[in-house]
Structures are given as C-alpha cells and as structure tokens.
Design a protein around this motif. Structure first.
Motif, PDB file in Angstrom:
ATOM      1  N   ASN A   1      10.900  -4.600   2.350  1.00  0.00           N
ATOM      2  CA  ASN A   1      11.089  -3.762   1.078  1.00  0.00           C
ATOM      3  C   ASN A   1       9.995  -4.627   0.031  1.00  0.00           C
ATOM      4  OD1 ASN A   1      12.501  -6.289  -0.120  1.00  0.00           O
ATOM      5  ND2 ASN A   1      14.529  -5.360   0.357  1.00  0.00           N
ATOM      6  N   GLU A   2       9.860  -4.345  -1.189  1.00  0.00           N
ATOM      7  CA  GLU A   2       8.825  -5.058  -1.949  1.00  0.00           C
ATOM      8  C   GLU A   2       9.321  -6.502  -2.089  1.00  0.00           C
ATOM      9  OE1 GLU A   2       7.919  -2.836  -5.558  1.00  0.00           O
ATOM     10  OE2 GLU A   2       8.194  -0.828  -4.607  1.00  0.00           O
ATOM     11  N   GLN A   3      10.410  -6.695  -2.393  1.00  0.00           N
ATOM     12  CA  GLN A   3      10.895  -8.243  -2.597  1.00  0.00           C
ATOM     13  C   GLN A   3      10.579  -9.051  -1.308  1.00  0.00           C
ATOM     14  OE1 GLN A   3      13.062  -5.723  -2.945  1.00  0.00           O
ATOM     15  NE2 GLN A   3      12.753  -5.660  -5.414  1.00  0.00           N
ATOM     16  N   GLU A   4      10.858  -8.725  -0.230  1.00  0.00           N
ATOM     17  CA  GLU A   4      10.330  -9.282   1.111  1.00  0.00           C
ATOM     18  C   GLU A   4       8.797  -9.555   1.263  1.00  0.00           C
ATOM     19  OE1 GLU A   4      14.005  -8.171   3.865  1.00  0.00           O
ATOM     20  OE2 GLU A   4      12.713  -6.536   3.742  1.00  0.00           O
TER      21      GLU A   4
ATOM     22  N   SER B   1       3.148 -14.854  -0.442  1.00  0.00           N
ATOM     23  CA  SER B   1       3.107 -16.332  -0.570  1.00  0.00           C
ATOM     24  C   SER B   1       3.275 -17.233   0.449  1.00  0.00           C
ATOM     25  CB  SER B   1       4.128 -16.515  -1.857  1.00  0.00           C
ATOM     26  OG  SER B   1       5.751 -16.685  -1.305  1.00  0.00           O
ATOM     27  N   ASP B   2       3.543 -16.882   1.605  1.00  0.00           N
ATOM     28  CA  ASP B   2       3.730 -17.811   2.773  1.00  0.00           C
ATOM     29  C   ASP B   2       2.173 -17.998   3.419  1.00  0.00           C
ATOM     30  OD1 ASP B   2       4.260 -18.901   5.052  1.00  0.00           O
ATOM     31  OD2 ASP B   2       5.868 -17.332   5.854  1.00  0.00           O
ATOM     32  N   ASP B   3       1.540 -18.978   3.166  1.00  0.00           N
ATOM     33  CA  ASP B   3       0.367 -19.345   3.433  1.00  0.00           C
ATOM     34  C   ASP B   3       0.084 -19.716   5.110  1.00  0.00           C
ATOM     35  OD1 ASP B   3      -0.892 -19.239   0.948  1.00  0.00           O
ATOM     36  OD2 ASP B   3      -0.653 -21.216   0.691  1.00  0.00           O
TER      37      ASP B   3
ATOM     38  N   ILE C   1       1.112  -4.346  -2.906  1.00  0.00           N
ATOM     39  CA  ILE C   1       2.379  -4.191  -2.343  1.00  0.00           C
ATOM     40  C   ILE C   1       2.880  -2.712  -2.311  1.00  0.00           C
ATOM     41  CG2 ILE C   1       4.973  -4.379  -2.562  1.00  0.00           C
ATOM     42  CD1 ILE C   1       4.400  -7.196  -3.428  1.00  0.00           C
ATOM     43  N   LYS C   2       2.724  -1.853  -3.195  1.00  0.00           N
ATOM     44  CA  LYS C   2       3.007  -0.347  -3.169  1.00  0.00           C
ATOM     45  C   LYS C   2       2.033   0.117  -2.102  1.00  0.00           C
ATOM     46  CE  LYS C   2       4.525   0.142  -8.080  1.00  0.00           C
ATOM     47  NZ  LYS C   2       5.836   0.734  -8.015  1.00  0.00           N
ATOM     48  N   ARG C   3       0.950  -0.061  -2.012  1.00  0.00           N
ATOM     49  CA  ARG C   3       0.167   0.613  -1.062  1.00  0.00           C
ATOM     50  C   ARG C   3       0.516   0.247   0.513  1.00  0.00           C
ATOM     51  NH1 ARG C   3      -1.655   4.630   1.536  1.00  0.00           N
ATOM     52  NH2 ARG C   3      -3.652   4.460   2.471  1.00  0.00           N
ATOM     53  N   ILE C   4       0.967  -1.118   0.526  1.00  0.00           N
ATOM     54  CA  ILE C   4       1.499  -1.775   1.747  1.00  0.00           C
ATOM     55  C   ILE C   4       2.803  -0.784   2.247  1.00  0.00           C
ATOM     56  CG2 ILE C   4       2.321  -3.756   2.989  1.00  0.00           C
ATOM     57  CD1 ILE C   4       0.516  -5.606   1.379  1.00  0.00           C
ATOM     58  N   ILE C   5       3.487  -0.629   1.247  1.00  0.00           N
ATOM     59  CA  ILE C   5       4.828   0.089   1.553  1.00  0.00           C
ATOM     60  C   ILE C   5       4.378   1.501   2.064  1.00  0.00           C
ATOM     61  CG2 ILE C   5       6.791   1.025   0.263  1.00  0.00           C
ATOM     62  CD1 ILE C   5       7.425  -1.944   0.843  1.00  0.00           C
ATOM     63  N   GLU C   6       3.377   1.943   1.238  1.00  0.00           N
ATOM     64  CA  GLU C   6       3.095   3.627   1.644  1.00  0.00           C
ATOM     65  C   GLU C   6       2.630   3.459   3.220  1.00  0.00           C
ATOM     66  OE1 GLU C   6       0.174   5.034  -0.868  1.00  0.00           O
ATOM     67  OE2 GLU C   6       1.454   4.903  -2.626  1.00  0.00           O
ATOM     68  N   LEU C   7       1.896   2.448   3.535  1.00  0.00           N
ATOM     69  CA  LEU C   7       1.401   2.404   4.886  1.00  0.00           C
ATOM     70  C   LEU C   7       2.455   2.066   5.945  1.00  0.00           C
ATOM     71  CD1 LEU C   7      -2.060   0.372   4.237  1.00  0.00           C
ATOM     72  CD2 LEU C   7      -1.586   2.704   4.805  1.00  0.00           C
ATOM     73  N   LEU C   8       3.662   1.321   5.486  1.00  0.00           N
ATOM     74  CA  LEU C   8       4.398   1.029   6.451  1.00  0.00           C
ATOM     75  C   LEU C   8       5.412   2.308   6.642  1.00  0.00           C
ATOM     76  CD1 LEU C   8       5.705  -2.213   5.011  1.00  0.00           C
ATOM     77  CD2 LEU C   8       4.694  -2.113   7.144  1.00  0.00           C
ATOM     78  N   HIS C   9       5.442   3.246   5.529  1.00  0.00           N
ATOM     79  CA  HIS C   9       6.353   4.383   5.883  1.00  0.00           C
ATOM     80  C   HIS C   9       5.341   5.251   6.800  1.00  0.00           C
ATOM     81  CE1 HIS C   9       9.553   4.708   2.924  1.00  0.00           C
ATOM     82  NE2 HIS C   9       8.689   4.071   2.142  1.00  0.00           N
TER      83      HIS C   9
END
Length: 64
Positions: A40-43, A49-51, A10-18
């Motif tokens: 955000n991280e919670q979303e 978890s959504d298969d 998630i942290k890396r995905i957030i970086e990429l989204l930025h």
C-alpha cells in the motif's frame, strides 16, 4: 531517464502494481485477487526511504 523513486511517484507505482497484479490474476485467479496490490502507499513510502533496497523508476518527460 532512470532515477530513484520519490514519494511523488507512489500513485503511479500503485497503478503499475495494479497492472502487474491483474496479469497474474488472469492467469491464476485462485492465487491473485483482482484490484489489489502487494504494497500500500504507506508501505511504499517506507520502502522508498530504505537506502539498502533502492527503488528505481523510468521517467520519460515527467511520466513514470
């Protein structure tokens, strides 16, 4: 290697989204605010978890 994204990504995905958001912001500052992301991280954690809508990442030697 392409694999399903995990909570640890998630942290890396957030970086990429930025990064993606900043590309949009430069072209359309009227629509895109700097230093924000669509999710955000919670979303993202819920999305992972959504298969029915899997998220994949490219993992090269432990780097997403």
């Amino acid at each position: 290697m392409i694999r399903r994204a995990k909570k640890e990504d998630i942290k890396r995905i957030i970086e990429l989204l930025h990064q993606v958001n900043m590309v949009h912001h430069v072209l359309r500052p009227d629509l895109f605010k700097p230093h924000t992301t669509k999710y955000n991280e919670q979303e993202l954690e819920g999305m992972l978890s959504d298969d029915s809508k899997p998220i994949f990442v490219c993992d090269e030697e432990g780097m997403v």
